[in-house]
Design an enzyme around this catalytic site. Structure first.
Site, PDB file in Angstrom:
ATOM      1  N   SER A   1      55.867  59.369  82.753  1.00  0.00           N
ATOM      2  CA  SER A   1      56.523  59.187  84.064  1.00  0.00           C
ATOM      3  C   SER A   1      56.933  57.735  84.260  1.00  0.00           C
ATOM      4  CB  SER A   1      55.586  59.608  85.199  1.00  0.00           C
ATOM      5  OG  SER A   1      55.145  60.918  84.994  1.00  0.00           O
ATOM      6  N   THR A   2      56.109  56.840  83.764  1.00  0.00           N
ATOM      7  CA  THR A   2      56.423  55.407  83.893  1.00  0.00           C
ATOM      8  C   THR A   2      57.729  55.105  83.168  1.00  0.00           C
ATOM      9  OG1 THR A   2      54.073  54.910  83.997  1.00  0.00           O
ATOM     10  CG2 THR A   2      55.534  53.075  83.441  1.00  0.00           C
TER      11      THR A   2
ATOM     12  N   SER B   1      54.709  68.838  77.111  1.00  0.00           N
ATOM     13  CA  SER B   1      55.338  69.690  76.074  1.00  0.00           C
ATOM     14  C   SER B   1      54.577  69.586  74.751  1.00  0.00           C
ATOM     15  CB  SER B   1      56.826  69.355  75.901  1.00  0.00           C
ATOM     16  OG  SER B   1      57.110  67.983  75.997  1.00  0.00           O
TER      17      SER B   1
ATOM     18  N   GLY C   1      52.163  57.612  79.584  1.00  0.00           N
ATOM     19  CA  GLY C   1      53.200  56.748  80.144  1.00  0.00           C
ATOM     20  C   GLY C   1      54.554  57.418  80.289  1.00  0.00           C
TER      21      GLY C   1
ATOM     22  N   ASN D   1      57.092  77.171  80.968  1.00  0.00           N
ATOM     23  CA  ASN D   1      57.388  75.912  81.671  1.00  0.00           C
ATOM     24  C   ASN D   1      58.431  75.109  80.888  1.00  0.00           C
ATOM     25  OD1 ASN D   1      56.975  73.747  83.498  1.00  0.00           O
ATOM     26  ND2 ASN D   1      55.450  72.825  82.155  1.00  0.00           N
TER      27      ASN D   1
HETATM   28  N1  LIG Z   1      44.957  71.627  81.634  1.00  0.00           N
HETATM   29  C1  LIG Z   1      45.848  70.641  81.782  1.00  0.00           C
HETATM   30  N2  LIG Z   1      46.396  70.047  80.692  1.00  0.00           N
HETATM   31  C2  LIG Z   1      47.311  69.066  80.845  1.00  0.00           C
HETATM   32  N3  LIG Z   1      47.748  68.604  82.053  1.00  0.00           N
HETATM   33  C3  LIG Z   1      47.236  69.171  83.158  1.00  0.00           C
HETATM   34  C4  LIG Z   1      46.264  70.201  83.080  1.00  0.00           C
HETATM   35  N4  LIG Z   1      45.930  70.565  84.339  1.00  0.00           N
HETATM   36  C5  LIG Z   1      46.644  69.804  85.191  1.00  0.00           C
HETATM   37  N5  LIG Z   1      47.445  68.975  84.492  1.00  0.00           N
HETATM   38  C6  LIG Z   1      48.432  68.078  85.135  1.00  0.00           C
HETATM   39  O1  LIG Z   1      49.693  68.664  84.843  1.00  0.00           O
HETATM   40  C7  LIG Z   1      50.586  67.731  84.287  1.00  0.00           C
HETATM   41  C8  LIG Z   1      51.273  68.276  83.039  1.00  0.00           C
HETATM   42  O2  LIG Z   1      52.253  69.201  83.368  1.00  0.00           O
HETATM   43  P1  LIG Z   1      53.374  69.537  82.314  1.00  0.00           P
HETATM   44  O3  LIG Z   1      54.290  70.499  82.987  1.00  0.00           O
HETATM   45  O4  LIG Z   1      53.982  68.292  81.800  1.00  0.00           O
HETATM   46  O5  LIG Z   1      52.538  70.259  81.142  1.00  0.00           O
HETATM   47  S1  LIG Z   1      53.057  71.139  79.927  1.00  0.00           S
HETATM   48  O6  LIG Z   1      54.262  70.492  79.358  1.00  0.00           O
HETATM   49  O7  LIG Z   1      53.379  72.478  80.429  1.00  0.00           O
HETATM   50  O8  LIG Z   1      51.950  71.193  78.966  1.00  0.00           O
HETATM   51  C9  LIG Z   1      49.773  66.520  83.895  1.00  0.00           C
HETATM   52  O9  LIG Z   1      50.577  65.420  84.284  1.00  0.00           O
HETATM   53  P2  LIG Z   1      50.745  64.088  83.385  1.00  0.00           P
HETATM   54  O10 LIG Z   1      49.433  63.378  83.482  1.00  0.00           O
HETATM   55  O11 LIG Z   1      51.860  63.364  84.080  1.00  0.00           O
HETATM   56  O12 LIG Z   1      51.111  64.479  81.980  1.00  0.00           O
HETATM   57  C10 LIG Z   1      48.484  66.649  84.683  1.00  0.00           C
HETATM   58  O13 LIG Z   1      48.572  65.876  85.861  1.00  0.00           O
HETATM   59  N1  LIG Z   2      53.585  50.619  79.224  1.00  0.00           N
HETATM   60  C1  LIG Z   2      52.507  50.620  80.003  1.00  0.00           C
HETATM   61  N2  LIG Z   2      51.693  49.553  80.060  1.00  0.00           N
HETATM   62  C2  LIG Z   2      50.599  49.590  80.855  1.00  0.00           C
HETATM   63  N3  LIG Z   2      50.237  50.628  81.626  1.00  0.00           N
HETATM   64  C3  LIG Z   2      51.017  51.692  81.603  1.00  0.00           C
HETATM   65  C4  LIG Z   2      52.199  51.765  80.791  1.00  0.00           C
HETATM   66  N4  LIG Z   2      52.769  52.964  80.979  1.00  0.00           N
HETATM   67  C5  LIG Z   2      51.999  53.634  81.865  1.00  0.00           C
HETATM   68  N5  LIG Z   2      50.949  52.865  82.243  1.00  0.00           N
HETATM   69  C6  LIG Z   2      49.915  53.269  83.198  1.00  0.00           C
HETATM   70  O1  LIG Z   2      49.240  54.409  82.646  1.00  0.00           O
HETATM   71  C7  LIG Z   2      48.964  55.357  83.659  1.00  0.00           C
HETATM   72  C8  LIG Z   2      49.587  56.695  83.277  1.00  0.00           C
HETATM   73  O2  LIG Z   2      50.990  56.540  83.236  1.00  0.00           O
HETATM   74  P1  LIG Z   2      51.970  57.739  83.589  1.00  0.00           P
HETATM   75  O3  LIG Z   2      53.352  57.225  83.464  1.00  0.00           O
HETATM   76  O4  LIG Z   2      51.584  58.364  84.883  1.00  0.00           O
HETATM   77  O5  LIG Z   2      51.637  58.754  82.388  1.00  0.00           O
HETATM   78  P2  LIG Z   2      51.997  60.285  82.206  1.00  0.00           P
HETATM   79  O6  LIG Z   2      53.220  60.566  83.031  1.00  0.00           O
HETATM   80  O7  LIG Z   2      52.246  60.438  80.735  1.00  0.00           O
HETATM   81  O8  LIG Z   2      50.797  61.046  82.672  1.00  0.00           O
HETATM   82  C9  LIG Z   2      49.521  54.788  84.970  1.00  0.00           C
HETATM   83  O9  LIG Z   2      48.461  54.203  85.683  1.00  0.00           O
HETATM   84  C10 LIG Z   2      50.520  53.751  84.507  1.00  0.00           C
HETATM   85  O10 LIG Z   2      50.646  52.683  85.423  1.00  0.00           O
END
Ligand SMILES: Nc1ncnc2c1ncn2[C@@H]1O[C@H](COP(=O)(O)OS(=O)(=O)O)[C@@H](OP(=O)(O)O)[C@H]1O
Ligand SMILES: Nc1ncnc2c1ncn2[C@@H]1O[C@H](COP(=O)(O)OP(=O)(O)O)[C@@H](O)[C@H]1O
Length: 213
Positions: free
Chosen positions: A44-45, A111, A42, A87
């Site tokens: 980005s949310t 992170s 969550g 990164n």
């Molecule tokens: N191997 C692997 N592990 C984790 N995440 C992965 C991987 N490959 C692609 N992704 C996608 O990249 C997003 C995470 O990027 P970040 O820059 O936040 O990662 S990090 O802080 O450098 O670990 C992450 O986005 P979020 O889901 O928003 O966290 C994924 O969409």
């Molecule tokens: N507080 C919340 N309650 C319900 N659903 C959530 C909540 N926060 C995020 N989500 C849902 O969870 C999914 C991942 O959220 P996102 O913000 O993209 O996570 P991240 O950036 O950590 O990958 C999305 O589909 C989002 O709508």
């Protein structure tokens, strides 16, 4: 000896307009809200809800989202440990510039490693200010919930072995030992995005970041 590959013989340039002037202009104090947590937790949310809430209050913020930065500034980096470290270092440096510009910078990255998060905290600390400039928000969302959300289908690919080194599956996530705010489920329910944002805004307000005396 060649210094072509090193930043040697460089000097810090001061400018007449400084951080304090910019803060007065904006009536806010520059800082970094660093959101850490698993993919799908969550981050980005919260980042978007927080930015929206601050905007509504007339406060200038900017979101540095890991996913988005990997389309440009960090497009040369992958997901092996040293790439993630670089990164996080780069985003920390950019966040520091935004905070210096007077903005409330919201960095939203997995992170996963404590060492790099701690290094960012140290980089953003300033002996001249009692108040820390980095405020860590830990999205403490259980892996099972993140995986069940699987908004991008990446957990499915990781479980199938089609993505290697995925955080929480076959790459570590080290939870923070120290964070300013922890967001977790209450009675098995995640707080609504606006409530999470409200929690961070209240924190920033109490700490005095949303106005300049
Ligand atoms: N191997 C692997 N592990 C984790 N995440 C992965 C991987 N490959 C692609 N992704 C996608 O990249 C997003 C995470 O990027 P970040 O820059 O936040 O990662 S990090 O802080 O450098 O670990 C992450 O986005 P979020 O889901 O928003 O966290 C994924 O969409
Ligand atoms: N507080 C919340 N309650 C319900 N659903 C959530 C909540 N926060 C995020 N989500 C849902 O969870 C999914 C991942 O959220 P996102 O913000 O993209 O996570 P991240 O950036 O950590 O990958 C999305 O589909 C989002 O709508």
């Amino acid at each position: 000896m060649s210094t072509l590959n090193n930043s040697t013989n460089v000097f810090w340039q001061e400018c007449q307009v400084g951080k304090v002037d910019r803060q007065k202009l904006l009536n806010q104090k520059g800082c970094v809200v660093w959101i850490t947590g698993l993919s799908g937790s969550g981050k980005s949310t919260l980042a978007c809800a927080l930015s929206r809430e601050l905007h509504c209050r007339g406060k200038l913020s900017y979101v540095l989202d890991g996913d988005n930065l990997r389309h440009g500034l960090n497009k040369d980096l992958g997901f092996k440990a040293e790439d993630r470290a670089e990164n996080i270092r780069r985003v920390g440096e950019v966040a520091k510039l935004f905070a210096d510009a007077g903005l409330i910078c919201i960095a939203s990255l997995i992170s996963p490693y404590r060492k790099e998060r701690d290094a960012c905290r140290a980089m953003l600390s300033d002996a001249n200010f009692i108040e820390a400039r980095l405020h860590m928000v830990f999205m403490n969302t259980p892996l099972e919930l993140c995986e069940s959300r699987d908004a991008k289908g990446l957990y499915k690919l990781a479980r199938a072995g089609k993505i290697k080194g995925f955080t929480g599956i076959d790459d570590p996530y080290e939870p923070p030992e120290k964070c300013e705010i922890e967001i977790e489920q209450e009675n098995g329910v995640c707080p609504m995005p606006a409530a999470m944002a409200g929690q961070v805004v209240s924190y920033l307000e109490v700490k005095g970041f949303l106005q300049v005396q």
